[in-house]
Design an enzyme around this catalytic site. Structure first.
Site, PDB file in Angstrom:
ATOM      1  N   HIS A  81       0.834  -1.210   0.000  1.00  0.00           N
ATOM      2  CA  HIS A  81       0.000   0.000   0.000  1.00  0.00           C
ATOM      3  C   HIS A  81       0.868   1.258   0.000  1.00  0.00           C
ATOM      4  O   HIS A  81       0.678   2.159  -0.837  1.00  0.00           O
ATOM      5  CB  HIS A  81      -0.912  -0.010   1.230  1.00  0.00           C
ATOM      6  CG  HIS A  81      -1.800   1.188   1.332  1.00  0.00           C
ATOM      7  ND1 HIS A  81      -3.081   1.215   0.839  1.00  0.00           N
ATOM      8  CD2 HIS A  81      -1.586   2.419   1.868  1.00  0.00           C
ATOM      9  CE1 HIS A  81      -3.618   2.402   1.058  1.00  0.00           C
ATOM     10  NE2 HIS A  81      -2.730   3.148   1.692  1.00  0.00           N
ATOM     11  N   GLU A  82       1.805   1.303   0.928  1.00  0.00           N
ATOM     12  CA  GLU A  82       2.651   2.494   1.031  1.00  0.00           C
ATOM     13  C   GLU A  82       3.591   2.618  -0.165  1.00  0.00           C
ATOM     14  O   GLU A  82       3.924   3.729  -0.587  1.00  0.00           O
ATOM     15  CB  GLU A  82       3.449   2.466   2.345  1.00  0.00           C
ATOM     16  CG  GLU A  82       2.601   2.422   3.606  1.00  0.00           C
ATOM     17  CD  GLU A  82       1.608   3.578   3.699  1.00  0.00           C
ATOM     18  OE1 GLU A  82       1.860   4.647   3.087  1.00  0.00           O
ATOM     19  OE2 GLU A  82       0.572   3.425   4.371  1.00  0.00           O
ATOM     20  N   HIS A 120       1.898   4.597  -2.842  1.00  0.00           N
ATOM     21  CA  HIS A 120       2.015   6.042  -2.621  1.00  0.00           C
ATOM     22  C   HIS A 120       3.412   6.533  -2.998  1.00  0.00           C
ATOM     23  O   HIS A 120       3.566   7.559  -3.673  1.00  0.00           O
ATOM     24  CB  HIS A 120       1.757   6.376  -1.145  1.00  0.00           C
ATOM     25  CG  HIS A 120       0.353   6.158  -0.692  1.00  0.00           C
ATOM     26  ND1 HIS A 120      -0.744   6.578  -1.412  1.00  0.00           N
ATOM     27  CD2 HIS A 120      -0.145   5.578   0.443  1.00  0.00           C
ATOM     28  CE1 HIS A 120      -1.855   6.268  -0.752  1.00  0.00           C
ATOM     29  NE2 HIS A 120      -1.514   5.653   0.371  1.00  0.00           N
TER      30      HIS A 120
END
Length: 367
Positions: A20-21, A24
């Site tokens: 997920h990170e 980003h």
């Protein structure tokens, strides 16, 4: 026993959070945004290093999440800094600061986290389908439970499901998927009987069952049973391309079921005990690890969809909350006022904390 639960739990959560990170981070860097820190976990740093771009990569003591801190972020939630806080940045920092970028760059960076979660699920399913294939059965009715919704609707042994509420079905698993999350809803079934199509309606009812991990779950059923003779179970094997296509379709189904569950849960139509937090996830991870690594990565895939979907909810400080503000900014052609942002973040954070408290209560005392 403790390590047998803790290690799988940390593996599952770390993989999902890291992906997920990383979404980003990668899209943010692609958009020219500077990154100060990439963290797995919160709290005191355990280990870390600085890369050549000046980003601090670190592992922290509380492994219940993670964050990417961009240049200009004043906290881990990437909330909008005040004008006074922006003035503390140098001219070089302002050029690469997150909040000074075009709306599309900020939106792309934010949405990349959940999208990477969905991509992780697609990758996992693709590998599993390509490696093991998938067993399916014909959508045939072998038995009808007495006094069940199916019996009351007039469904008979030997009937074949053609569609469920307008959705064509090809396997018995399709029927289960379309019914299992709709307890209390009136559903229209088209059945093939003696060469003719018959339309019936039935209202699924909740039944407690045991899933593959041994957990007690409540699913909606209409009371029909499939068997080997009529179901003719068979193994479907996939080419690499076919596996990816099937994985995309299955991921779409999981996303749809997740949204359907949360929608019904919000209006009180789902059992609160079906929603769990870290303790329940840890228990499931431990059980999955005992069954084999492929079960553990399946849990990674399912949790990844859940994390991705929840983060897209339009609630600050979740990713969806940021996207909501960017949408408003695009319409009114100016940033949302600092006062409105602050009020929204406080209300959203309170809502998120209440939700976290609820699932923790469920884990420890409620269910």
């Amino acid at each position: 026993m403790f390590l047998g639960t803790l290690v799988p739990f940390l593996f599952v959560l770390t993989v999902v959070v890291f992906v997920h990170e990383m979404g980003h981070y990668l899209v943010g860097r692609w958009c020219g945004i500077g990154v100060r820190a990439f963290s797995i976990g919160f709290g005191p740093e355990l280990i870390g290093f600085n890369d050549r771009h000046g980003t601090r990569w670190k592992l922290c003591a509380i492994p219940l999440g993670g964050y990417v801190k961009f240049v200009g972020d004043m906290n881990a939630t990437s909330s909008q800094p005040t004008s006074e806080e922006l003035e503390t940045l140098t001219d070089e920092e302002r050029k690469v600061a997150f909040h000074t970028q075009a709306i599309w760059k900020r939106a792309a960076t934010v949405v990349a986290g959940p999208l990477f979660n969905f991509l992780l699920t697609i990758v996992v399913f693709s590998v599993l389908f390509a490696s093991y294939g998938r067993y399916v059965a014909e959508p045939m009715v072998a038995e009808v439970t007495a006094d069940s919704p199916a019996a009351k609707a007039g469904i008979q042994p030997g009937d074949r499901f053609v569609s469920v509420d307008g959705s064509k079905v090809e396997t018995f698993g399709d029927v289960q998927r379309l019914v299992s999350g709709r307890a209390g809803d009136t559903i229209t079934f088209v059945m093939l009987r003696d060469g003719k199509e018959v339309t019936v309606t039935a209202t699924p009812q909740l039944m407690e069952q045991q899933d593959a991990l041994g957990n007690k779950v409540k699913v909606a059923v209409i009371g029909v049973v499939n068997n080997k003779e009529l179901g003719q179970p068979r193994l479907i094997t996939y080419t690499p391309v076919g596996a990816v296509a099937a994985a995309v379709e299955e991921t779409g189904h999981v996303i749809q079921r997740t949204g359907q569950f949360l929608q019904r849960f919000a209006v009180g139509r789902e059992d609160k005990c079906q929603l769990g937090g870290p303790v329940k996830i840890a228990d499931m991870a431990g059980k999955a690890a005992k069954l084999g690594f492929e079960w553990l990565v399946q849990l990674v895939a399912l949790l990844s969809v859940g994390i991705g979907f929840l983060n897209l909810l339009p609630i600050p400080p979740l990713d969806g909350g940021h996207l909501l503000f960017y949408g408003v900014e695009a319409v009114i052609r100016r940033p949302v006022s600092e006062r409105m942002m602050e009020m929204a973040y406080r209300a959203g954070l309170l809502l998120v904390l209440c939700f976290m408290g609820f699932v923790f209560w469920n884990d420890l005392f409620g269910c």
